[in-house]
Design a protein around this motif. Sequence first.
Motif, PDB file in Angstrom:
ATOM      1  N   LYS A 159       0.833  -1.203   0.000  1.00  0.00           N
ATOM      2  CA  LYS A 159       0.000   0.000   0.000  1.00  0.00           C
ATOM      3  C   LYS A 159       0.866   1.251   0.000  1.00  0.00           C
ATOM      4  CE  LYS A 159      -3.943  -2.206   2.220  1.00  0.00           C
ATOM      5  NZ  LYS A 159      -4.734  -2.366   3.467  1.00  0.00           N
ATOM      6  N   ALA A 160       1.990   1.211   0.756  1.00  0.00           N
ATOM      7  CA  ALA A 160       2.895   2.347   0.764  1.00  0.00           C
ATOM      8  C   ALA A 160       3.583   2.503  -0.584  1.00  0.00           C
ATOM      9  CB  ALA A 160       3.936   2.172   1.871  1.00  0.00           C
ATOM     10  N   ASP A 161       4.031   1.382  -1.160  1.00  0.00           N
ATOM     11  CA  ASP A 161       4.752   1.416  -2.425  1.00  0.00           C
ATOM     12  C   ASP A 161       3.860   1.935  -3.556  1.00  0.00           C
ATOM     13  OD1 ASP A 161       7.118   1.159  -3.719  1.00  0.00           O
ATOM     14  OD2 ASP A 161       7.152  -1.018  -3.784  1.00  0.00           O
ATOM     15  N   VAL A 162       2.630   1.450  -3.618  1.00  0.00           N
ATOM     16  CA  VAL A 162       1.716   1.877  -4.673  1.00  0.00           C
ATOM     17  C   VAL A 162       1.244   3.306  -4.426  1.00  0.00           C
ATOM     18  CG1 VAL A 162      -0.510   1.429  -5.746  1.00  0.00           C
ATOM     19  CG2 VAL A 162       1.033  -0.467  -5.263  1.00  0.00           C
ATOM     20  N   PHE A 163       1.132   3.698  -3.159  1.00  0.00           N
ATOM     21  CA  PHE A 163       0.792   5.096  -2.856  1.00  0.00           C
ATOM     22  C   PHE A 163       1.826   6.043  -3.469  1.00  0.00           C
ATOM     23  CE2 PHE A 163       1.470   8.822  -0.164  1.00  0.00           C
ATOM     24  CZ  PHE A 163       0.209   9.399  -0.183  1.00  0.00           C
ATOM     25  N   LEU A 164       3.087   5.680  -3.321  1.00  0.00           N
ATOM     26  CA  LEU A 164       4.142   6.500  -3.922  1.00  0.00           C
ATOM     27  C   LEU A 164       4.021   6.519  -5.436  1.00  0.00           C
ATOM     28  CD1 LEU A 164       7.474   5.816  -2.013  1.00  0.00           C
ATOM     29  CD2 LEU A 164       6.192   7.934  -2.189  1.00  0.00           C
ATOM     30  N   LEU A 165       3.751   5.365  -6.032  1.00  0.00           N
ATOM     31  CA  LEU A 165       3.611   5.292  -7.482  1.00  0.00           C
ATOM     32  C   LEU A 165       2.507   6.216  -7.968  1.00  0.00           C
ATOM     33  CD1 LEU A 165       4.333   3.906 -10.201  1.00  0.00           C
ATOM     34  CD2 LEU A 165       2.641   2.160  -9.624  1.00  0.00           C
ATOM     35  N   ARG A 166       1.396   6.216  -7.258  1.00  0.00           N
ATOM     36  CA  ARG A 166       0.272   7.063  -7.661  1.00  0.00           C
ATOM     37  C   ARG A 166       0.607   8.545  -7.526  1.00  0.00           C
ATOM     38  NH1 ARG A 166      -4.530   3.803  -4.485  1.00  0.00           N
ATOM     39  NH2 ARG A 166      -5.039   2.322  -6.126  1.00  0.00           N
ATOM     40  N   GLN A 167       1.353   8.893  -6.467  1.00  0.00           N
ATOM     41  CA  GLN A 167       1.652  10.294  -6.217  1.00  0.00           C
ATOM     42  C   GLN A 167       2.740  10.830  -7.145  1.00  0.00           C
ATOM     43  OE1 GLN A 167      -0.059  12.264  -3.998  1.00  0.00           O
ATOM     44  NE2 GLN A 167      -1.397  10.492  -3.817  1.00  0.00           N
ATOM     45  N   GLN A 168       3.744  10.011  -7.422  1.00  0.00           N
ATOM     46  CA  GLN A 168       4.918  10.492  -8.155  1.00  0.00           C
ATOM     47  C   GLN A 168       4.958  10.088  -9.616  1.00  0.00           C
ATOM     48  OE1 GLN A 168       8.451  10.461  -4.881  1.00  0.00           O
ATOM     49  NE2 GLN A 168       7.978   8.511  -5.824  1.00  0.00           N
ATOM     50  N   GLY A 169       4.237   9.006  -9.974  1.00  0.00           N
ATOM     51  CA  GLY A 169       4.415   8.457 -11.307  1.00  0.00           C
ATOM     52  C   GLY A 169       5.611   7.525 -11.326  1.00  0.00           C
ATOM     53  N   PRO A 170       5.851   6.880 -12.455  1.00  0.00           N
ATOM     54  CA  PRO A 170       6.900   5.852 -12.520  1.00  0.00           C
ATOM     55  C   PRO A 170       8.308   6.401 -12.405  1.00  0.00           C
ATOM     56  CG  PRO A 170       6.001   6.294 -14.694  1.00  0.00           C
ATOM     57  CD  PRO A 170       5.150   7.044 -13.725  1.00  0.00           C
ATOM     58  N   ASP A 171       8.490   7.713 -12.611  1.00  0.00           N
ATOM     59  CA  ASP A 171       9.830   8.291 -12.588  1.00  0.00           C
ATOM     60  C   ASP A 171      10.086   9.112 -11.333  1.00  0.00           C
ATOM     61  OD1 ASP A 171      10.391   7.232 -15.141  1.00  0.00           O
ATOM     62  OD2 ASP A 171       9.311   8.892 -16.077  1.00  0.00           O
ATOM     63  N   GLY A 172       9.315   8.866 -10.287  1.00  0.00           N
ATOM     64  CA  GLY A 172       9.497   9.609  -9.047  1.00  0.00           C
ATOM     65  C   GLY A 172      10.861   9.373  -8.422  1.00  0.00           C
ATOM     66  N   LYS A 173      11.346  10.387  -7.696  1.00  0.00           N
ATOM     67  CA  LYS A 173      12.687  10.301  -7.107  1.00  0.00           C
ATOM     68  C   LYS A 173      12.727   9.409  -5.873  1.00  0.00           C
ATOM     69  CE  LYS A 173      14.102  14.877  -8.756  1.00  0.00           C
ATOM     70  NZ  LYS A 173      14.592  16.218  -8.353  1.00  0.00           N
ATOM     71  N   PHE A 174      11.645   9.410  -5.092  1.00  0.00           N
ATOM     72  CA  PHE A 174      11.674   8.668  -3.836  1.00  0.00           C
ATOM     73  C   PHE A 174      11.210   7.237  -4.072  1.00  0.00           C
ATOM     74  CE2 PHE A 174       9.773   7.443   0.312  1.00  0.00           C
ATOM     75  CZ  PHE A 174      10.936   7.504   1.068  1.00  0.00           C
ATOM     76  N   LYS A 175      12.031   6.284  -3.707  1.00  0.00           N
ATOM     77  CA  LYS A 175      11.707   4.873  -3.895  1.00  0.00           C
ATOM     78  C   LYS A 175      11.803   4.133  -2.564  1.00  0.00           C
ATOM     79  CE  LYS A 175      11.656   5.351  -8.440  1.00  0.00           C
ATOM     80  NZ  LYS A 175      10.400   5.263  -9.230  1.00  0.00           N
ATOM     81  N   ILE A 176      10.911   3.180  -2.375  1.00  0.00           N
ATOM     82  CA  ILE A 176      10.997   2.304  -1.213  1.00  0.00           C
ATOM     83  C   ILE A 176      11.796   1.074  -1.600  1.00  0.00           C
ATOM     84  CG2 ILE A 176       9.688   0.915   0.429  1.00  0.00           C
ATOM     85  CD1 ILE A 176       7.384   2.799   0.147  1.00  0.00           C
ATOM     86  N   PRO A 177      12.798   0.709  -0.839  1.00  0.00           N
ATOM     87  CA  PRO A 177      13.569  -0.490  -1.166  1.00  0.00           C
ATOM     88  C   PRO A 177      12.672  -1.726  -1.122  1.00  0.00           C
ATOM     89  CG  PRO A 177      14.661   0.821   0.538  1.00  0.00           C
ATOM     90  CD  PRO A 177      13.284   1.377   0.368  1.00  0.00           C
ATOM     91  N   PRO A 178      13.025  -2.780  -1.853  1.00  0.00           N
ATOM     92  CA  PRO A 178      12.238  -4.012  -1.794  1.00  0.00           C
ATOM     93  C   PRO A 178      12.139  -4.534  -0.364  1.00  0.00           C
ATOM     94  CG  PRO A 178      13.805  -4.089  -3.600  1.00  0.00           C
ATOM     95  CD  PRO A 178      14.145  -2.876  -2.794  1.00  0.00           C
ATOM     96  N   LEU A 179      11.021  -5.178  -0.073  1.00  0.00           N
ATOM     97  CA  LEU A 179      10.822  -5.797   1.231  1.00  0.00           C
ATOM     98  C   LEU A 179      11.482  -7.172   1.231  1.00  0.00           C
ATOM     99  CD1 LEU A 179       9.422  -5.939   4.032  1.00  0.00           C
ATOM    100  CD2 LEU A 179       7.406  -6.864   2.851  1.00  0.00           C
ATOM    101  N   GLU A 180      12.412  -7.386   2.129  1.00  0.00           N
ATOM    102  CA  GLU A 180      13.125  -8.654   2.224  1.00  0.00           C
ATOM    103  C   GLU A 180      12.644  -9.395   3.467  1.00  0.00           C
ATOM    104  OE1 GLU A 180      15.244  -9.727   0.003  1.00  0.00           O
ATOM    105  OE2 GLU A 180      15.698  -7.920  -1.169  1.00  0.00           O
ATOM    106  N   ILE A 181      12.121 -10.600   3.282  1.00  0.00           N
ATOM    107  CA  ILE A 181      11.649 -11.415   4.402  1.00  0.00           C
ATOM    108  C   ILE A 181      12.525 -12.663   4.468  1.00  0.00           C
ATOM    109  CG2 ILE A 181       9.702 -12.663   5.398  1.00  0.00           C
ATOM    110  CD1 ILE A 181       7.843 -10.815   3.880  1.00  0.00           C
ATOM    111  N   ALA A 182      13.135 -12.892   5.617  1.00  0.00           N
ATOM    112  CA  ALA A 182      14.059 -14.008   5.771  1.00  0.00           C
ATOM    113  C   ALA A 182      13.319 -15.343   5.698  1.00  0.00           C
ATOM    114  CB  ALA A 182      14.799 -13.892   7.104  1.00  0.00           C
ATOM    115  N   ALA A 183      14.067 -16.384   5.429  1.00  0.00           N
ATOM    116  CA  ALA A 183      13.494 -17.728   5.382  1.00  0.00           C
ATOM    117  C   ALA A 183      13.009 -18.144   6.764  1.00  0.00           C
ATOM    118  CB  ALA A 183      14.529 -18.719   4.866  1.00  0.00           C
ATOM    119  N   SER A 184      12.019 -18.988   6.791  1.00  0.00           N
ATOM    120  CA  SER A 184      11.535 -19.576   8.035  1.00  0.00           C
ATOM    121  C   SER A 184      11.182 -21.022   7.756  1.00  0.00           C
ATOM    122  CB  SER A 184      10.309 -18.816   8.545  1.00  0.00           C
ATOM    123  OG  SER A 184       9.167 -19.154   7.765  1.00  0.00           O
ATOM    124  N   LYS A 185      10.737 -21.713   8.759  1.00  0.00           N
ATOM    125  CA  LYS A 185      10.329 -23.110   8.567  1.00  0.00           C
ATOM    126  C   LYS A 185       9.114 -23.215   7.666  1.00  0.00           C
ATOM    127  CE  LYS A 185       8.235 -25.163  12.006  1.00  0.00           C
ATOM    128  NZ  LYS A 185       7.924 -25.688  13.370  1.00  0.00           N
TER     129      LYS A 185
END
Length: 486
Positions: free
Chosen positions: A377-403
């Motif tokens: 929701k945060a990532d797409v909110f930025l996309l909607r506000q800035q367009g595809p060439d916006g300067k502010f980017k959220i880094p990918p979400l990294e989730i560690a392995a689990s069982k």
Amino acid sequence: MRWRPSRILQVFVALIVLLGFLALFSSDDDIVIPQGGKVMKNIKSFIGTDERKKWDPFGLGLSSDTSMSENNIFKADQNHGAAPVRTCQPILNFAFVKTHKAGSTTLISILQRFGYTHNLLFALPKRGDVFLGWPYALQPGKHVLPLQDGTMKFNVLVNHAVFNKNVVSSIIPDNPKFIGVVRYPLTHFKSVMNYFQKMLIPPDEKDMYSMMERIVRFADNPNYYDGYNDKMKNSTDPLFHVRSVTRNFQSADFGLKSADMADPEKVKLFMDDLHETFPFLLVMEYMHESLLLLKRRWCWELADIMFLQKNVFKYQNKADPIPTQTANKLLDWMSIDVQLYHWSNATLWKEIAKEENFEEELSYYKSINNLVGAFCKADVFLLRQQGPDGKFKIPPLEIAASKWMAPLTVELEDCKDLMRFEMAFTRMLQIAQRPDLFNEDYYYKGADGILKFKEPMKPATPVRSKFSAVKGLKNMPPANVPPRKN
């Protein structure tokens, strides 16, 4: 010092992501189950007891009618270890009964995403909509878009269609699995009344009554209000299958003919065949539990069943309980759907009771799904506000392995797939399967919930990404258009 809009935007997004991480580490382990208003501490205290069979949320405004499933957040499994090793083969041939107003728009997003990422072939509508013949009986030659070589051998069917096991098996021939979803009849009826109100309210009563008043009036005279839609009820076409959107509407989507609803023997045959065809059904009120059971039985991954809710509408009297006398009348009117729901609910919990460590994985799944949802929701909110060439980017979400899950990376493209609606996904699949008939100008993002700007979106991966410029809805080419010459 006055903040610039970009600074405010960054703080807002950061707060959204922070809330997601806080949700992940929440220690609340309660599950709210609508059982006479009681709160059950955990699943194990409820599974396998007679209470589950007796449960009937009669006349209650279920929490599930406001939210598709419990909003409780569970403490995630922090014992990260090696990713699980899959020892089974995932189910790749399947059909989904997309019952109306039962959370099926959210579910079809999961199934379309799975099929698309696994390069499966879909039985798609010929027309420019999401219906495979519905409300008519499914006729593949008339309703299904053939593959480019003219054949009809698919892996997946998920769009709206009247279910017929023999017909579906004829176009998904490699031992398909079947799944569907049901919803508690009273809350289902409320949703139907809101969505199909133009079909159920005479012009002279428009804007005269509240939603609850309309429900009471309908229960007092269902044949009058239900029969108002003459096109559905009085069609002389024998293949016009669904004659009512209120009387056993869910059962009709599963294939029960309107003419058979008054015949106890035919209803019994319908139910017996359904029990044989479907080992279990998804239950909207327990979406996470249903999907986790599906994931285990179909040998899928947790990443395959991540979802964001779709088509959750607000309307008058949505959470208000239906008066007892009115509820009794409606349950009689929808008596076959009541049978269908009770069997589905009991079977779901019976099958879950056979699983090991289900509650532990369920807690992890809910937490991770909540975290992914907050991030997207945060990532797409930025996309909607800035367009595809916006300067502010959220880094990918990294989730560690689990069982329970291999390491997971969530990026913007994944979020767009999570948020994409049925119409947009269907059109994207039509482009992918029939490039001779459809090009990217045909892709429709209007109801996509992703983009609101007019600049073209550059695909990240040209092979599988089909994000074209927003150019509006194009006319569907005739079904008999010959292949284009290169």
